[in-house]
Design a protein around this motif. Structure first.
Motif, PDB file in Angstrom:
ATOM      1  N   VAL A 100      13.491 -98.265 -47.645  1.00 12.23           N
ATOM      2  CA  VAL A 100      12.752 -97.003 -47.762  1.00 12.23           C
ATOM      3  C   VAL A 100      12.804 -96.203 -46.466  1.00 12.23           C
ATOM      4  O   VAL A 100      12.952 -94.975 -46.485  1.00 12.23           O
ATOM      5  CB  VAL A 100      11.289 -97.283 -48.174  1.00 12.23           C
ATOM      6  N   SER A 101      12.696 -96.896 -45.341  1.00 13.45           N
ATOM      7  CA  SER A 101      12.724 -96.205 -44.053  1.00 13.45           C
ATOM      8  C   SER A 101      14.069 -95.537 -43.814  1.00 13.45           C
ATOM      9  O   SER A 101      14.135 -94.371 -43.386  1.00 13.45           O
ATOM     10  CB  SER A 101      12.418 -97.208 -42.933  1.00 13.45           C
ATOM     11  N   HIS A 113      12.926 -83.927 -53.877  1.00 14.51           N
ATOM     12  CA  HIS A 113      13.045 -82.844 -52.902  1.00 14.51           C
ATOM     13  C   HIS A 113      14.027 -81.757 -53.320  1.00 14.51           C
ATOM     14  O   HIS A 113      14.277 -80.829 -52.546  1.00 14.51           O
ATOM     15  CB  HIS A 113      13.483 -83.420 -51.548  1.00 14.51           C
ATOM     16  N   ALA A 116      15.921 -91.212 -54.021  1.00 13.43           N
ATOM     17  CA  ALA A 116      15.202 -90.795 -52.819  1.00 13.43           C
ATOM     18  C   ALA A 116      15.241 -89.280 -52.647  1.00 13.43           C
ATOM     19  O   ALA A 116      14.272 -88.668 -52.169  1.00 13.43           O
ATOM     20  CB  ALA A 116      15.808 -91.482 -51.591  1.00 13.43           C
ATOM     21  N   GLY A 167      14.488 -92.623 -46.175  1.00  9.53           N
ATOM     22  CA  GLY A 167      13.657 -91.511 -45.729  1.00  9.53           C
ATOM     23  C   GLY A 167      14.265 -90.773 -44.554  1.00  9.53           C
ATOM     24  O   GLY A 167      14.162 -89.537 -44.455  1.00  9.53           O
TER      25      GLY A 167
END
Length: 254
Positions: free
Chosen positions: A27-28, A62, A58, A31
């Motif tokens: 996830v990091s 957006h 991910a 991101g």
């Protein structure tokens, strides 16, 4: 001599693993890629070599529309399962990175994560990414890489062939920059990063014979190779450096 394998043959067998792989679902790290690209709400995003969908999913919150393209049906089946769990809107398309089934200049952002080292004709795949980008659009690539060192370049690529017979090549940062710039892309971000990984995670899915070959080659590593690899052993488990590259480049607006 190792016979090469088609990526779809390898990944059809490993699809369930990649759906939960910590390396691919980090996830990091995902991101960080989203922050680097800074997608706008009206953008169309294409993820090439989407695999089980982690990168496309991910970016989906957006952007206006996100499409994931992959060559392997079983990988896209896993991507659809993850999509349902997360409630994201992504379109999945079965297709080849070297002949993308999408229109010219139709995406604001093209991503390609942990897939390019499988492409037999890497320059053809880059040409396709450039073709489908709108003028001014961004290409964002994150992939396995190698340092600017002939010995460790050869060693890591050999280890990856034993790990996965569909592996073609991990490229140096200089090679990536040259390939993108030769196609008129302007590189505005390039970074290398290292993950020190245990052999058990690196060799997941490899045969006992191939794991034995990896162990044998690491045992024969020269002092120079051992130093760059930061090769160590703890409680009987070998660990060594794995190199990665993240690069962002823009298609000329003119």
């Amino acid at each position: 001599m190792i016979d090469s394998a088609r990526p779809q043959d390898v990944f059809s067998q490993r699809a369930a693993f990649y759906a939960t792989s910590q390396t691919h679902s980090d996830v990091s790290q995902l991101g960080g890629l989203v922050a680097l690209a800074a997608p706008q709400a009206d953008w169309r995003v294409l993820d090439v070599g989407a695999g089980t969908g982690h990168t496309a999913l991910a970016f989906a919150p957006h952007a206006a529309h996100t499409v994931g393209v992959d060559l392997t049906r079983e990988m896209l089946t896993q991507a659809r399962l993850l999509q349902r769990e997360r409630g994201q809107m992504v379109s999945w398309v079965l297709g080849d990175a070297e002949a993308l089934p999408v229109s010219d200049a139709s995406f604001d952002l093209v991503t390609c994560r942990r897939a390019a080292h499988h492409y037999v004709h890497i320059e053809r795949a880059i040409d396709e990414m450039v073709r489908v980008l709108k003028p001014g659009g961004l290409a964002l690539i994150d992939d396995r890489s190698v340092p600017e060192d002939d010995d460790v370049d050869a060693l890591m690529n050999q280890l990856d062939i034993w790990h996965d017979h569909s592996h073609v090549r991990e490229y140096r940062a200089s090679e990536w920059a040259d390939m993108l710039q030769a196609r008129g892309l302007l590189v505005d971000h390039l970074e290398m990063y290292i993950q020190h990984r245990p052999l058990s995670t690196f060799a997941h899915g490899a045969s006992d014979e191939d794991v034995a070959a990896i162990r044998e080659r690491l045992a024969l590593a020269t002092p120079h190779e051992r130093d760059l690899l930061a090769l160590d052993e703890r409680d009987g488990e070998l660990s060594f450096n794995n190199w990665y590259l993240c690069i962002k480049a823009a298609k000329c607006a003119g």
